[in-house]
Design an enzyme around this catalytic site. Sequence first.
Site, PDB file in Angstrom:
ATOM      1  N   HIS A   1     -24.717  -0.355  63.113  1.00  0.00           N
ATOM      2  CA  HIS A   1     -24.790   0.638  64.173  1.00  0.00           C
ATOM      3  C   HIS A   1     -23.612   1.595  64.138  1.00  0.00           C
ATOM      4  O   HIS A   1     -23.775   2.798  64.222  1.00  0.00           O
ATOM      5  CB  HIS A   1     -24.941   0.076  65.591  1.00  0.00           C
TER       6      HIS A   1
ATOM      7  N   TYR B   1     -22.410   6.033  64.138  1.00  0.00           N
ATOM      8  CA  TYR B   1     -21.438   6.843  64.862  1.00  0.00           C
ATOM      9  C   TYR B   1     -20.425   7.466  63.922  1.00  0.00           C
ATOM     10  O   TYR B   1     -19.887   8.543  64.197  1.00  0.00           O
ATOM     11  CB  TYR B   1     -20.776   6.025  65.982  1.00  0.00           C
TER      12      TYR B   1
ATOM     13  N   HIS C   1     -37.469   8.332  63.258  1.00  0.00           N
ATOM     14  CA  HIS C   1     -36.399   8.448  64.241  1.00  0.00           C
ATOM     15  C   HIS C   1     -35.059   8.772  63.574  1.00  0.00           C
ATOM     16  O   HIS C   1     -34.378   9.721  63.961  1.00  0.00           O
ATOM     17  CB  HIS C   1     -36.288   7.148  65.043  1.00  0.00           C
ATOM     18  N   PHE C   2     -34.673   7.998  62.570  1.00  0.00           N
ATOM     19  CA  PHE C   2     -33.320   8.255  62.056  1.00  0.00           C
ATOM     20  C   PHE C   2     -33.269   9.490  61.179  1.00  0.00           C
ATOM     21  O   PHE C   2     -32.211  10.085  61.021  1.00  0.00           O
ATOM     22  CB  PHE C   2     -32.679   7.012  61.425  1.00  0.00           C
ATOM     23  N   HIS C   3     -34.396   9.905  60.625  1.00  0.00           N
ATOM     24  CA  HIS C   3     -34.356  11.182  59.911  1.00  0.00           C
ATOM     25  C   HIS C   3     -34.116  12.329  60.892  1.00  0.00           C
ATOM     26  O   HIS C   3     -33.413  13.282  60.591  1.00  0.00           O
ATOM     27  CB  HIS C   3     -35.629  11.398  59.096  1.00  0.00           C
TER      28      HIS C   3
ATOM     29  N   ARG D   1     -42.900   0.514  57.471  1.00  0.00           N
ATOM     30  CA  ARG D   1     -41.941   1.245  56.653  1.00  0.00           C
ATOM     31  C   ARG D   1     -41.701   0.488  55.357  1.00  0.00           C
ATOM     32  O   ARG D   1     -42.106  -0.653  55.203  1.00  0.00           O
ATOM     33  CB  ARG D   1     -40.620   1.438  57.406  1.00  0.00           C
ATOM     34  N   ARG D   2     -41.015   1.143  54.446  1.00  0.00           N
ATOM     35  CA  ARG D   2     -40.632   0.533  53.185  1.00  0.00           C
ATOM     36  C   ARG D   2     -41.831  -0.013  52.425  1.00  0.00           C
ATOM     37  O   ARG D   2     -41.804  -1.119  51.908  1.00  0.00           O
ATOM     38  CB  ARG D   2     -39.604  -0.566  53.423  1.00  0.00           C
TER      39      ARG D   2
HETATM   40  C1  HEM Z   1     -30.298  14.780  55.157  1.00  0.00           C
HETATM   41  C2  HEM Z   1     -31.476  14.353  54.967  1.00  0.00           C
HETATM   42  C3  HEM Z   1     -31.840  12.898  54.810  1.00  0.00           C
HETATM   43  C4  HEM Z   1     -31.129  11.768  55.066  1.00  0.00           C
HETATM   44  C5  HEM Z   1     -29.730  11.670  55.619  1.00  0.00           C
HETATM   45  C6  HEM Z   1     -31.972  10.635  54.700  1.00  0.00           C
HETATM   46  C7  HEM Z   1     -31.615   9.300  54.804  1.00  0.00           C
HETATM   47  C8  HEM Z   1     -32.445   8.232  54.527  1.00  0.00           C
HETATM   48  C9  HEM Z   1     -32.103   6.842  54.648  1.00  0.00           C
HETATM   49  C10 HEM Z   1     -30.757   6.292  55.099  1.00  0.00           C
HETATM   50  C11 HEM Z   1     -33.199   6.090  54.316  1.00  0.00           C
HETATM   51  C12 HEM Z   1     -33.334   4.586  54.410  1.00  0.00           C
HETATM   52  C13 HEM Z   1     -33.620   3.929  53.127  1.00  0.00           C
HETATM   53  C14 HEM Z   1     -34.109   2.544  53.373  1.00  0.00           C
HETATM   54  O1  HEM Z   1     -35.017   2.310  54.200  1.00  0.00           O
HETATM   55  O2  HEM Z   1     -33.559   1.638  52.718  1.00  0.00           O
HETATM   56  C15 HEM Z   1     -34.239   7.013  53.974  1.00  0.00           C
HETATM   57  C16 HEM Z   1     -35.499   6.639  53.583  1.00  0.00           C
HETATM   58  C17 HEM Z   1     -36.502   7.517  53.251  1.00  0.00           C
HETATM   59  N1  HEM Z   1     -36.398   8.913  53.249  1.00  0.00           N
HETATM   60 FE1  HEM Z   1     -34.772  10.010  53.725  1.00  0.00          FE
HETATM   61  N2  HEM Z   1     -33.161  11.113  54.243  1.00  0.00           N
HETATM   62  C18 HEM Z   1     -33.113  12.491  54.301  1.00  0.00           C
HETATM   63  C19 HEM Z   1     -34.094  13.373  53.952  1.00  0.00           C
HETATM   64  C20 HEM Z   1     -35.373  13.004  53.551  1.00  0.00           C
HETATM   65  C21 HEM Z   1     -36.433  13.917  53.268  1.00  0.00           C
HETATM   66  C22 HEM Z   1     -36.373  15.416  53.336  1.00  0.00           C
HETATM   67  C23 HEM Z   1     -37.519  13.161  52.938  1.00  0.00           C
HETATM   68  C24 HEM Z   1     -38.918  13.636  52.589  1.00  0.00           C
HETATM   69  C25 HEM Z   1     -39.670  14.225  53.437  1.00  0.00           C
HETATM   70  C26 HEM Z   1     -37.127  11.777  53.017  1.00  0.00           C
HETATM   71  C27 HEM Z   1     -37.947  10.737  52.754  1.00  0.00           C
HETATM   72  C28 HEM Z   1     -37.621   9.401  52.877  1.00  0.00           C
HETATM   73  C29 HEM Z   1     -38.539   8.321  52.631  1.00  0.00           C
HETATM   74  C30 HEM Z   1     -40.005   8.444  52.216  1.00  0.00           C
HETATM   75  C31 HEM Z   1     -37.836   7.139  52.874  1.00  0.00           C
HETATM   76  C32 HEM Z   1     -38.363   5.718  52.718  1.00  0.00           C
HETATM   77  C33 HEM Z   1     -39.175   5.328  53.906  1.00  0.00           C
HETATM   78  C34 HEM Z   1     -39.818   3.983  53.722  1.00  0.00           C
HETATM   79  O3  HEM Z   1     -40.384   3.661  52.656  1.00  0.00           O
HETATM   80  O4  HEM Z   1     -39.817   3.214  54.679  1.00  0.00           O
HETATM   81  N3  HEM Z   1     -35.816  11.717  53.384  1.00  0.00           N
HETATM   82  N4  HEM Z   1     -33.755   8.308  54.121  1.00  0.00           N
HETATM   83 CU   LIG Z   2     -27.988   0.927  65.973  1.00  0.00          CU
END
Ligand code: HEM
Ligand SMILES: [Cu+2]
Lengths: 265, 542
Positions: B217, B221, B368-370, B431-432
């Site tokens: 968490h 921050y 949510h986190f995106h 997810r995932r």
């Molecule tokens: C600054 C922009 C972004 C940040 C900081 C970010 C960050 C992250 C993080 C921390 C994860 C978690 C990985 C995990 O579950 O182990 C993730 C997953 C993912 N992100 Fe991003 N992301 C960004 C932009 C994007 C964009 C533009 C896309 C495409 C539209 C995208 C698609 C995904 C997908 C598909 C996953 C995996 C989801 C899943 O299979 O559950 N992300 N992202």
């Molecule tokens: Cu948290």
Amino acid sequence: MMETERVFSLRNVWFTASVGAVIGIAAVAALIGFIWIPLEQSNKTVAGLWDAICTAAGVPESFRQVQQSAAPIAGPSNVIVSAQMMKPADGLSIGRGAALAPQCTMCHGVRGMSHADAPNLAGQHDAAIYKQLRDFKSGHRTSAIMGALVAGLGDQDMRDLAAYFAGLPRGPEATAADARHEAPVIVRNGSPMRNIAGCTSCHGGIDIKTGSPRLDGESESYLRAQLLAFATGARHNDIYGQMRNVARQMTPEEIDTTARFFAGR
Amino acid sequence: MLSNGSRRLILAHFWLAFAAFLLALVLGEWQMYIRSPLHDWISNPELYYRAVTAHGSAMAYVFPLLVAMGFGYAIAELALKQPLIGLRWAWASFGLVVLGTVTAMAPVSMGLASVLYTFYPPMIGNAFFYIGIVLVVVGSWIWVALMGINLNAWKKAHSGEPVPLPMFANVAGAYLWAWTSVGAAMEILFQILPVALGFKSTIDAGLARVFFSWTLHAIVYFWLMPTYIAFYVLVPRAIGGRLYSDAMARISFVLFLVFSMPIGMHHLFQDPQVGSGMKFMHAVFTAMVSVPTLLTIFTICASVEIAGRLRGGKGALGWIAALPWKNPMMLAVAFSFVMLGFGGAGGLINMSYQLDFVIHNTQWVTGHFHLIFGGAIVIMYFAIAYDLWPHLTGRALESVRLMRAQLWLWFIGMLVVTFPWHFVGILGMPRRMAYFDYSHPALAPQAIYVTVTFVGGLLLVASAVLFILVLVRGHLANRITLPEFRFSTPVHATTRVPVALNSFALWIALMIGLTVVNYGFPIAQLMALPQTSVPAVPSVVK
Ligand code: HEM
Ligand SMILES: [Cu+2]
């Protein structure tokens, strides 16, 4: 002067106020979370204050006597299915089961192999028999016939009957080698795209999950009826919907082939 | 004014951060494509998890860490008005971060550590993945130490004066990171590495998750820190306003220090190894972090209002129209607040023990986190870069229209990406997962939403390319004589601050104390319980 002001001093209001507030919040949260809520929660069987605190802190419960209550509640079943739910069968229990069994044999067969359309009980896993009996009794699984029959059975009676029928011979248990050959794909591999695991991964062949009944040698019409009942939700005593989620995704042909396959083994 | 040595250092941090960001962004969009109905089943789902591991690790660790470090060095020199102490150490720390990133990403790209950025024990990947992450963290600790050293040197020379707010906030963020990264570091050093190196074959996955929640968490921050610092010390100045209250800002930052740590178990609400009472404690303190968040929203809105009124805005809402909407910083802060608002509303659902059941481990969480991280937080990283760039390059940054277009694209893109993403989560999409069979009647209705998300992702990629373009053009523009760099000035000049708000000892003590209260028992108990370990699962399955 700023530099002479000491932070860690009872005369500094920043110190007293912040430390006081944090301790206060933590204490109130702890009172609510460790004492009030666990004592209030009706479904928790806490024996007292210390017990409440231990439960809320996450101390494992195994050392306490967990009563498997028979009171009907919402949900698929009130049986707690776990690897330890059945004691190893002893002669006494099997003997008592044999004495109760004549109430059952007219439908389920003299040695647990039915010639009517009732399911075979011989060689069925004790946990599966016991769970079904409990569910009939509590009404989680409905059957006009069985519901009336189990009404008079106590918990130990059901355990004894399970021990007795489990010990009767049905035929050899399926092995992993069998599972790999001849069986339909859905039995061996399931259908991952539809979230179906292979039947053999729960019902024996690859793994036997506690509470999953043995299917081989069961009558075809019974198996088909049960799968259809799960698919429609008419039978809904499977915990977490494990079987309903499987059966709902199966095509009618698959239900036919699997029922035939298991019946023919 | 930044010295040449510091400029090179900060530029190195920013460029590496943005390179990692761009690569990871393209991977993210590729993942969305694979998950969408536009692409068939990829026969090897491991490729998807490889990409998610790289995307997640780059976006969650490397990118924000480098932005915070680079911004931190800039603040140390600009706010304290003294040369940065420890420039060589800073380069050594940068070197460790680079080395660690390469060490970690090599096994990931070879498919030897597709364990996701949260590590997912009992899954165990190649040891170099974890060693790389440890190197990155150790590198960042050097930065933490340097921030503390620079502050203390300044304090010695300016006894009795209030620490400039930017540096105060910056050091709060650094200390927060130092303590929060300890959780993941312990997990890696004491639990994962012994298994990855072959000394042990079992791992206590429940305990590992508790350790990770310690980091999980507060790391959020930490991502937020550069953004909040920019809210307080860049935004009011950039839009021609005043900071409403310097003291409010300090209180917010120390409250983040105290409260963002002992609440990580709200990520473990559905985990059986933690008692419900402990979860309740964490839920209560989770609610407490809303205090500094609300303080910040209030203070920033008030500061922005001051800007509007100074520019001649009248009436209850007239000041809004008077704001400098053509100014990239103004756009960025407005977009950030809108996304923070939506994201915060979603967060309330995550926070609720009961409602969380519905969306736990669904695509809602990723949506949510995106929105919060990729949207509200990262858009301010862009604004920080735009604001600092002339002071780093010594050249004008003139493509203001491009900047506005870039920010608009990011904002719209992020809404288009995340709204449908939340929605499929409510429909139950987990997810995932690498593949969804949209031909199935139950999943068919979700297909269109995932496609929309993919299209939104294209907007984001376009926006990121524009961002890089603006920065590159900044390097090629004409040299200018720079005005002195200024941070925001508060409405009332800060002449005196209580010692408690000018130092960290009290807040660090509370942070550590609360961590012991909220984590001590679960960790001790899980360590003491026998038979809680399970066999480790190597992540490489052919
Ligand atoms: C600054 C922009 C972004 C940040 C900081 C970010 C960050 C992250 C993080 C921390 C994860 C978690 C990985 C995990 O579950 O182990 C993730 C997953 C993912 N992100 Fe991003 N992301 C960004 C932009 C994007 C964009 C533009 C896309 C495409 C539209 C995208 C698609 C995904 C997908 C598909 C996953 C995996 C989801 C899943 O299979 O559950 N992300 N992202
Ligand atoms: Cu948290």
